[in-house]
Design a protein around this motif. Structure first.
Motif, PDB file in Angstrom:
ATOM      1  N   LEU A  15       2.631  18.906  -0.908  1.00  0.00           N
ATOM      2  CA  LEU A  15       1.251  19.275  -1.205  1.00  0.00           C
ATOM      3  C   LEU A  15       0.993  19.222  -2.706  1.00  0.00           C
ATOM      4  CD1 LEU A  15      -1.486  20.282  -0.236  1.00  0.00           C
ATOM      5  CD2 LEU A  15      -0.601  22.623  -0.345  1.00  0.00           C
ATOM      6  N   PHE A  16       1.964  19.683  -3.479  1.00  0.00           N
ATOM      7  CA  PHE A  16       1.812  19.640  -4.929  1.00  0.00           C
ATOM      8  C   PHE A  16       1.702  18.195  -5.425  1.00  0.00           C
ATOM      9  CE2 PHE A  16       3.825  19.130  -9.105  1.00  0.00           C
ATOM     10  CZ  PHE A  16       2.966  19.891  -9.881  1.00  0.00           C
ATOM     11  N   PHE A  17       2.570  17.330  -4.922  1.00  0.00           N
ATOM     12  CA  PHE A  17       2.516  15.943  -5.365  1.00  0.00           C
ATOM     13  C   PHE A  17       1.286  15.226  -4.820  1.00  0.00           C
ATOM     14  CE2 PHE A  17       6.777  16.706  -6.764  1.00  0.00           C
ATOM     15  CZ  PHE A  17       6.933  15.834  -7.821  1.00  0.00           C
ATOM     16  N   GLY A  18       0.791  15.668  -3.664  1.00  0.00           N
ATOM     17  CA  GLY A  18      -0.489  15.151  -3.189  1.00  0.00           C
ATOM     18  C   GLY A  18      -1.607  15.504  -4.147  1.00  0.00           C
ATOM     19  N   LEU A  19      -1.529  16.710  -4.735  1.00  0.00           N
ATOM     20  CA  LEU A  19      -2.508  17.124  -5.733  1.00  0.00           C
ATOM     21  C   LEU A  19      -2.407  16.262  -6.990  1.00  0.00           C
ATOM     22  CD1 LEU A  19      -4.680  19.212  -6.551  1.00  0.00           C
ATOM     23  CD2 LEU A  19      -2.824  20.644  -7.424  1.00  0.00           C
ATOM     24  N   VAL A  20      -1.183  15.947  -7.406  1.00  0.00           N
ATOM     25  CA  VAL A  20      -0.982  15.085  -8.575  1.00  0.00           C
ATOM     26  C   VAL A  20      -1.577  13.702  -8.328  1.00  0.00           C
ATOM     27  CG1 VAL A  20       0.742  13.966 -10.034  1.00  0.00           C
ATOM     28  CG2 VAL A  20       1.060  16.343  -9.335  1.00  0.00           C
ATOM     29  N   MET A  21      -1.340  13.148  -7.133  1.00  0.00           N
ATOM     30  CA  MET A  21      -1.919  11.847  -6.791  1.00  0.00           C
ATOM     31  C   MET A  21      -3.443  11.905  -6.788  1.00  0.00           C
ATOM     32  SD  MET A  21       0.539  10.512  -3.707  1.00  0.00           S
ATOM     33  CE  MET A  21       2.249  10.045  -4.020  1.00  0.00           C
ATOM     34  N   MET A  64       0.816  -1.219   0.000  1.00  0.00           N
ATOM     35  CA  MET A  64       0.000   0.000   0.000  1.00  0.00           C
ATOM     36  C   MET A  64       0.855   1.277   0.000  1.00  0.00           C
ATOM     37  SD  MET A  64      -1.487   0.092   3.900  1.00  0.00           S
ATOM     38  CE  MET A  64      -2.477   1.535   3.550  1.00  0.00           C
ATOM     39  N   ILE A  65       2.115   1.189   0.425  1.00  0.00           N
ATOM     40  CA  ILE A  65       2.963   2.387   0.393  1.00  0.00           C
ATOM     41  C   ILE A  65       3.227   2.808  -1.048  1.00  0.00           C
ATOM     42  CG2 ILE A  65       5.159   3.372   1.127  1.00  0.00           C
ATOM     43  CD1 ILE A  65       3.222   2.714   3.392  1.00  0.00           C
ATOM     44  N   ALA A  66       3.357   1.835  -1.935  1.00  0.00           N
ATOM     45  CA  ALA A  66       3.350   2.060  -3.393  1.00  0.00           C
ATOM     46  C   ALA A  66       4.331   3.134  -3.867  1.00  0.00           C
ATOM     47  CB  ALA A  66       1.931   2.415  -3.858  1.00  0.00           C
ATOM     48  N   GLY A  67       5.557   3.098  -3.362  1.00  0.00           N
ATOM     49  CA  GLY A  67       6.579   4.014  -3.866  1.00  0.00           C
ATOM     50  C   GLY A  67       6.577   5.393  -3.256  1.00  0.00           C
ATOM     51  N   ARG A  68       5.711   5.649  -2.285  1.00  0.00           N
ATOM     52  CA  ARG A  68       5.660   6.994  -1.698  1.00  0.00           C
ATOM     53  C   ARG A  68       6.954   7.332  -0.957  1.00  0.00           C
ATOM     54  NH1 ARG A  68       0.453   5.116  -1.703  1.00  0.00           N
ATOM     55  NH2 ARG A  68      -1.159   6.602  -2.387  1.00  0.00           N
ATOM     56  N   GLY A  69       7.610   6.320  -0.402  1.00  0.00           N
ATOM     57  CA  GLY A  69       8.887   6.584   0.256  1.00  0.00           C
ATOM     58  C   GLY A  69       9.938   7.075  -0.712  1.00  0.00           C
ATOM     59  N   TRP A  70       9.977   6.496  -1.906  1.00  0.00           N
ATOM     60  CA  TRP A  70      10.937   6.937  -2.928  1.00  0.00           C
ATOM     61  C   TRP A  70      10.595   8.348  -3.398  1.00  0.00           C
ATOM     62  CZ3 TRP A  70      15.041   4.167  -2.819  1.00  0.00           C
ATOM     63  CH2 TRP A  70      14.980   2.792  -2.580  1.00  0.00           C
ATOM     64  N   PRO A  87       1.943  10.264 -10.618  1.00  0.00           N
ATOM     65  CA  PRO A  87       2.822  10.761  -9.545  1.00  0.00           C
ATOM     66  C   PRO A  87       4.286  10.442  -9.789  1.00  0.00           C
ATOM     67  CG  PRO A  87       0.898   9.655  -8.625  1.00  0.00           C
ATOM     68  CD  PRO A  87       0.903   9.358 -10.095  1.00  0.00           C
ATOM     69  N   TYR A  88       4.567   9.261 -10.320  1.00  0.00           N
ATOM     70  CA  TYR A  88       5.946   8.842 -10.528  1.00  0.00           C
ATOM     71  C   TYR A  88       6.533   9.552 -11.752  1.00  0.00           C
ATOM     72  CZ  TYR A  88       3.626   5.394  -7.675  1.00  0.00           C
ATOM     73  OH  TYR A  88       2.864   4.803  -6.712  1.00  0.00           O
ATOM     74  N   LEU A  89       5.712   9.726 -12.777  1.00  0.00           N
ATOM     75  CA  LEU A  89       6.155  10.486 -13.936  1.00  0.00           C
ATOM     76  C   LEU A  89       6.416  11.937 -13.554  1.00  0.00           C
ATOM     77  CD1 LEU A  89       6.665  10.570 -16.997  1.00  0.00           C
ATOM     78  CD2 LEU A  89       4.228  11.059 -17.317  1.00  0.00           C
ATOM     79  N   GLY A  90       5.521  12.483 -12.724  1.00  0.00           N
ATOM     80  CA  GLY A  90       5.715  13.856 -12.259  1.00  0.00           C
ATOM     81  C   GLY A  90       6.998  14.011 -11.460  1.00  0.00           C
TER      82      GLY A  90
END
Length: 310
Positions: A245-251, A218-224, A273-276
């Motif tokens: 906050l910006f990347f939270g918006l992208v997600m 469930m963490i799904a790369g958020r740590g990276w 999110p990962y592309l961003g």
């Protein structure tokens, strides 16, 4: 406006996870240590928070357990890399795989089950009753911590105190810091343990506030992503919170796109999110030379220090 407020609410929730982990990593890297085990520590923090909360019926004890397991994992990393001069990159990657595997084993019995109790929102008196934007002031305590108290506290400690000056000196020139009496290893170990504790807390945020059902992966790369944000924000805690906050918006956009039936394949939306992360690491540095200077890492980042090598 109908879509904007829910989108911002989701961005705050998902961004708070990244902000907690990223600000912890800022502290560690300012001291000269790269912790690539953030992903694994977040997974361990999440599953331990579930188990502790279910056992105690208190999400606060779940948070304390997540903080403890994050700090413990980071302590092992710190002892290996700071005292034992082990390779920081290899140890961090190993910690990630260990955390992901161990969390899957520990959490097998609660996989797919909702957490017994989780954090309710905390409305801000007066502000939460405002029309349209009132919901922005009715958030979980993690949001207030990640975007309010913690960035301010980290910034003040790093850039307005003697302790912060010493911590940054340890990351820039440990030999000079040692020469004036700063305990390099102690500062580095403390920063790494604090960063690990915040990574564990980020996992608790995810399971006790955002997605209260444990599942493997469930963490799904958020740590990276959090580690990448530290570089993108130039190792500054306030900028780390804003970037999160910006990347939270992208997600959130990826989830809303699927819910609204946008004519974009779900796989493409899930990878945004990962592309961003990749684009925002590369494009600004290529186009703006000043950004490259702002993103410059501490001079001794990733370099072990021994007094006899001074």
């Amino acid at each position: 406006m109908t879509l904007l407020v829910p989108l911002v609410l989701h961005a705050l929730a998902y961004g708070s996870i990244l902000a907690l982990a990223a600000q912890g990593e800022v502290l560690a890297e300012r001291a000269g240590v790269i912790n690539l085990g953030v992903e694994g520590l977040m997974a361990l923090g999440a599953v331990i928070a579930v188990l502790a909360t279910d056992a105690s019926l208190s999400p606060w004890l779940g948070c304390l357990a997540a903080l403890a397991v994050g700090a413990g994992g980071a302590l092992v990393l710190g002892l290996a890399t700071i005292n034992g001069s082990a390779n920081q990159t290899l140890c961090g990657v190993a910690l990630t795989f260990l955390g992901l595997g161990l969390s899957a084993v520990i959490g097998h019995g609660v996989a797919g089950l909702p957490v017994v109790v989780h954090f309710a929102s905390w409305p801000v008196p007066g502000l939460s009753r405002l029309p349209f934007i009132g919901q922005l002031f009715d958030q979980s305590p993690f949001v207030y911590l990640a975007f309010g108290l913690l960035p301010f506290l980290c910034h003040m400690v790093l850039f307005r105190t003697r302790f912060g000056l010493s911590l940054r000196a340890v990351g820039e020139n440990p030999g000079a810091a040692d020469a004036v009496g700063i305990p390099v290893r102690r500062f580095r170990l403390g920063a790494v343990v604090t960063g690990g504790a915040l990574a564990g807390l980020a996992g608790a945020d995810m399971i006790l506030s955002v997605m209260p059902v444990w599942s493997e992966g469930m963490i799904a790369g958020r740590g990276w992503i959090a580690v990448a944000l530290v570089i993108f924000c130039g190792y500054r805690p306030v900028a780390a919170a804003a970037s999160s906050l910006f990347f939270g918006l992208v997600m959130s956009l990826s989830f809303f796109g699927q819910a609204q039936g946008w004519p974009i394949p779900p796989a493409v939306l899930n990878m945004t999110p990962y592309l961003g992360t990749i684009l925002f690491m590369i494009i600004p540095a290529l186009l703006f030379p000043r950004v490259r200077r702002l993103m410059a890492a501490p001079a001794a980042l990733g370099t072990p220090y021994f007094r006899e090598e001074r």
